[in-house]
Design a protein around this motif. Structure first.
Motif, PDB file in Angstrom:
ATOM      1  N   LYS A  40      93.165 -53.067  54.864  1.00  0.00           N
ATOM      2  CA  LYS A  40      93.648 -52.181  53.800  1.00  0.00           C
ATOM      3  C   LYS A  40      92.529 -51.227  53.401  1.00  0.00           C
ATOM      4  CE  LYS A  40      97.525 -54.484  53.274  1.00  0.00           C
ATOM      5  NZ  LYS A  40      98.616 -54.113  54.093  1.00  0.00           N
ATOM      6  N   PRO A  41      92.606 -49.971  53.815  1.00  0.00           N
ATOM      7  CA  PRO A  41      91.541 -49.025  53.451  1.00  0.00           C
ATOM      8  C   PRO A  41      91.592 -48.671  51.969  1.00  0.00           C
ATOM      9  CG  PRO A  41      93.331 -47.875  54.506  1.00  0.00           C
ATOM     10  CD  PRO A  41      93.655 -49.341  54.584  1.00  0.00           C
ATOM     11  N   VAL A  42      90.457 -48.296  51.430  1.00  0.00           N
ATOM     12  CA  VAL A  42      90.372 -47.781  50.065  1.00  0.00           C
ATOM     13  C   VAL A  42      90.264 -46.265  50.191  1.00  0.00           C
ATOM     14  CG1 VAL A  42      89.034 -47.718  47.939  1.00  0.00           C
ATOM     15  CG2 VAL A  42      89.251 -49.862  49.216  1.00  0.00           C
ATOM     16  N   ILE A  43      91.238 -45.552  49.640  1.00  0.00           N
ATOM     17  CA  ILE A  43      91.252 -44.095  49.714  1.00  0.00           C
ATOM     18  C   ILE A  43      91.227 -43.567  48.288  1.00  0.00           C
ATOM     19  CG2 ILE A  43      92.549 -42.071  50.451  1.00  0.00           C
ATOM     20  CD1 ILE A  43      93.710 -43.885  52.697  1.00  0.00           C
ATOM     21  N   GLU A  44      90.247 -42.716  48.006  1.00  0.00           N
ATOM     22  CA  GLU A  44      90.047 -42.243  46.648  1.00  0.00           C
ATOM     23  C   GLU A  44      89.626 -40.774  46.687  1.00  0.00           C
ATOM     24  OE1 GLU A  44      88.392 -44.735  42.976  1.00  0.00           O
ATOM     25  OE2 GLU A  44      86.864 -44.262  44.458  1.00  0.00           O
ATOM     26  N   ALA A  45      90.073 -40.010  45.708  1.00  0.00           N
ATOM     27  CA  ALA A  45      89.667 -38.613  45.569  1.00  0.00           C
ATOM     28  C   ALA A  45      88.885 -38.462  44.275  1.00  0.00           C
ATOM     29  CB  ALA A  45      90.889 -37.701  45.546  1.00  0.00           C
ATOM     30  N   VAL A  46      87.858 -37.636  44.323  1.00  0.00           N
ATOM     31  CA  VAL A  46      87.031 -37.367  43.148  1.00  0.00           C
ATOM     32  C   VAL A  46      86.994 -35.852  42.945  1.00  0.00           C
ATOM     33  CG1 VAL A  46      84.732 -37.551  42.146  1.00  0.00           C
ATOM     34  CG2 VAL A  46      85.615 -39.402  43.567  1.00  0.00           C
ATOM     35  N   MET A  47      87.248 -35.427  41.721  1.00  0.00           N
ATOM     36  CA  MET A  47      87.212 -34.002  41.364  1.00  0.00           C
ATOM     37  C   MET A  47      86.104 -33.796  40.344  1.00  0.00           C
ATOM     38  SD  MET A  47      88.512 -30.961  41.379  1.00  0.00           S
ATOM     39  CE  MET A  47      88.691 -29.510  40.365  1.00  0.00           C
ATOM     40  N   ILE A  48      85.231 -32.847  40.608  1.00  0.00           N
ATOM     41  CA  ILE A  48      84.200 -32.506  39.632  1.00  0.00           C
ATOM     42  C   ILE A  48      84.162 -30.987  39.485  1.00  0.00           C
ATOM     43  CG2 ILE A  48      82.782 -34.548  40.034  1.00  0.00           C
ATOM     44  CD1 ILE A  48      80.934 -32.790  41.722  1.00  0.00           C
ATOM     45  N   GLY A  49      83.786 -30.520  38.329  1.00  0.00           N
ATOM     46  CA  GLY A  49      83.708 -29.085  38.118  1.00  0.00           C
ATOM     47  C   GLY A  49      83.094 -28.762  36.770  1.00  0.00           C
ATOM     48  N   ASN A  50      83.017 -27.475  36.489  1.00  0.00           N
ATOM     49  CA  ASN A  50      82.497 -27.053  35.197  1.00  0.00           C
ATOM     50  C   ASN A  50      83.062 -25.690  34.821  1.00  0.00           C
ATOM     51  OD1 ASN A  50      80.987 -25.710  37.196  1.00  0.00           O
ATOM     52  ND2 ASN A  50      79.331 -25.338  35.766  1.00  0.00           N
ATOM     53  N   PHE A  51      83.142 -25.454  33.529  1.00  0.00           N
ATOM     54  CA  PHE A  51      83.502 -24.170  32.954  1.00  0.00           C
ATOM     55  C   PHE A  51      82.462 -23.878  31.890  1.00  0.00           C
ATOM     56  CE2 PHE A  51      87.668 -25.810  34.321  1.00  0.00           C
ATOM     57  CZ  PHE A  51      88.059 -24.771  35.145  1.00  0.00           C
ATOM     58  N   SER A  52      81.755 -22.776  32.030  1.00  0.00           N
ATOM     59  CA  SER A  52      80.708 -22.404  31.089  1.00  0.00           C
ATOM     60  C   SER A  52      79.703 -23.548  30.989  1.00  0.00           C
ATOM     61  CB  SER A  52      81.326 -22.046  29.739  1.00  0.00           C
ATOM     62  OG  SER A  52      80.339 -21.575  28.841  1.00  0.00           O
ATOM     63  N   ASN A  53      79.497 -24.113  29.799  1.00  0.00           N
ATOM     64  CA  ASN A  53      78.544 -25.216  29.649  1.00  0.00           C
ATOM     65  C   ASN A  53      79.241 -26.566  29.550  1.00  0.00           C
ATOM     66  OD1 ASN A  53      79.655 -24.935  27.128  1.00  0.00           O
ATOM     67  ND2 ASN A  53      77.729 -25.134  26.013  1.00  0.00           N
ATOM     68  N   LYS A  54      80.513 -26.638  29.927  1.00  0.00           N
ATOM     69  CA  LYS A  54      81.290 -27.887  29.872  1.00  0.00           C
ATOM     70  C   LYS A  54      81.547 -28.396  31.291  1.00  0.00           C
ATOM     71  CE  LYS A  54      82.807 -27.299  25.416  1.00  0.00           C
ATOM     72  NZ  LYS A  54      81.612 -27.189  24.647  1.00  0.00           N
ATOM     73  N   GLY A  55      81.380 -29.679  31.489  1.00  0.00           N
ATOM     74  CA  GLY A  55      81.642 -30.282  32.782  1.00  0.00           C
ATOM     75  C   GLY A  55      82.788 -31.265  32.709  1.00  0.00           C
ATOM     76  N   PHE A  56      83.404 -31.559  33.846  1.00  0.00           N
ATOM     77  CA  PHE A  56      84.477 -32.549  33.900  1.00  0.00           C
ATOM     78  C   PHE A  56      84.435 -33.269  35.238  1.00  0.00           C
ATOM     79  CE2 PHE A  56      86.327 -28.702  35.642  1.00  0.00           C
ATOM     80  CZ  PHE A  56      86.994 -29.154  36.763  1.00  0.00           C
ATOM     81  N   ALA A  57      85.023 -34.450  35.254  1.00  0.00           N
ATOM     82  CA  ALA A  57      85.146 -35.232  36.482  1.00  0.00           C
ATOM     83  C   ALA A  57      86.277 -36.234  36.314  1.00  0.00           C
ATOM     84  CB  ALA A  57      83.840 -35.968  36.781  1.00  0.00           C
ATOM     85  N   PHE A  58      86.999 -36.480  37.411  1.00  0.00           N
ATOM     86  CA  PHE A  58      87.994 -37.548  37.409  1.00  0.00           C
ATOM     87  C   PHE A  58      88.171 -38.047  38.828  1.00  0.00           C
ATOM     88  CE2 PHE A  58      90.612 -33.741  37.964  1.00  0.00           C
ATOM     89  CZ  PHE A  58      91.470 -34.118  38.995  1.00  0.00           C
ATOM     90  N   SER A  59      88.739 -39.225  38.951  1.00  0.00           N
ATOM     91  CA  SER A  59      89.030 -39.775  40.272  1.00  0.00           C
ATOM     92  C   SER A  59      90.457 -40.324  40.275  1.00  0.00           C
ATOM     93  CB  SER A  59      88.032 -40.877  40.646  1.00  0.00           C
ATOM     94  OG  SER A  59      88.189 -41.979  39.798  1.00  0.00           O
ATOM     95  N   THR A  60      91.000 -40.450  41.466  1.00  0.00           N
ATOM     96  CA  THR A  60      92.334 -40.994  41.626  1.00  0.00           C
ATOM     97  C   THR A  60      92.379 -41.802  42.914  1.00  0.00           C
ATOM     98  OG1 THR A  60      94.701 -40.474  41.696  1.00  0.00           O
ATOM     99  CG2 THR A  60      93.228 -38.930  42.791  1.00  0.00           C
ATOM    100  N   GLN A  61      93.164 -42.849  42.930  1.00  0.00           N
ATOM    101  CA  GLN A  61      93.304 -43.680  44.125  1.00  0.00           C
ATOM    102  C   GLN A  61      94.501 -43.225  44.944  1.00  0.00           C
ATOM    103  OE1 GLN A  61      93.466 -47.718  42.723  1.00  0.00           O
ATOM    104  NE2 GLN A  61      91.247 -47.872  42.689  1.00  0.00           N
ATOM    105  N   GLY A  62      94.388 -43.356  46.252  1.00  0.00           N
ATOM    106  CA  GLY A  62      95.488 -43.010  47.140  1.00  0.00           C
ATOM    107  C   GLY A  62      96.655 -43.959  46.960  1.00  0.00           C
ATOM    108  N   THR A  63      97.849 -43.463  47.189  1.00  0.00           N
ATOM    109  CA  THR A  63      99.086 -44.245  47.079  1.00  0.00           C
ATOM    110  C   THR A  63      99.738 -44.303  48.451  1.00  0.00           C
ATOM    111  OG1 THR A  63      99.394 -43.437  44.833  1.00  0.00           O
ATOM    112  CG2 THR A  63     101.311 -44.380  45.907  1.00  0.00           C
ATOM    113  N   PRO A  64     100.098 -45.490  48.933  1.00  0.00           N
ATOM    114  CA  PRO A  64     100.750 -45.572  50.241  1.00  0.00           C
ATOM    115  C   PRO A  64     102.097 -44.846  50.245  1.00  0.00           C
ATOM    116  CG  PRO A  64     100.028 -47.744  49.505  1.00  0.00           C
ATOM    117  CD  PRO A  64      99.863 -46.804  48.351  1.00  0.00           C
ATOM    118  N   VAL A  65     102.350 -44.146  51.338  1.00  0.00           N
ATOM    119  CA  VAL A  65     103.634 -43.471  51.555  1.00  0.00           C
ATOM    120  C   VAL A  65     104.265 -44.176  52.750  1.00  0.00           C
ATOM    121  CG1 VAL A  65     104.777 -41.308  52.123  1.00  0.00           C
ATOM    122  CG2 VAL A  65     102.703 -41.294  50.717  1.00  0.00           C
ATOM    123  N   LEU A  66     105.388 -44.811  52.508  1.00  0.00           N
ATOM    124  CA  LEU A  66     106.011 -45.585  53.587  1.00  0.00           C
ATOM    125  C   LEU A  66     107.082 -44.799  54.294  1.00  0.00           C
ATOM    126  CD1 LEU A  66     106.266 -48.935  51.669  1.00  0.00           C
ATOM    127  CD2 LEU A  66     104.489 -48.191  53.241  1.00  0.00           C
TER     128      LEU A  66
END
Length: 83
Positions: free
Chosen positions: A57-83
């Motif tokens: 069972k592989p672990v599949i994850e996406a991570v998003m990082i970015g910034n606007f002006s002097n503010k930063g953000f980050a989040f992650s999400t796990q992959g969902t199986p598509v049958l």
């Protein structure tokens, strides 16, 4: 296979051209550049994997990082199986 699709479901890019084998506990990283806008707000990846048997069972994850002006953000999400 690692395919990147747009909001409309159109294939934007295929990240692999041949089969690869990863050893146990290995990791692959793929980057979608900040300026890339072909995927749109509903962009997604479809990833196809094969293991030695059904217990792999592989672990599949996406991570998003970015910034606007002097503010930063980050989040992650796990992959969902598509049958």
């Amino acid at each position: 296979k690692i395919d990147y699709y747009s909001t409309d479901g159109d294939l934007v890019k295929s990240y692999l051209t041949e089969t690869i084998e990863l050893p146990a506990m290995a990791t692959l990283n793929y980057i979608v550049e900040k300026e890339e806008d072909k995927g749109g707000s509903g962009a997604k990846f479809i990833i196809e994997v094969e293991g030695v048997d059904e217990t792999v069972k592989p672990v599949i994850e996406a991570v998003m990082i970015g910034n606007f002006s002097n503010k930063g953000f980050a989040f992650s999400t796990q992959g969902t199986p598509v049958l």
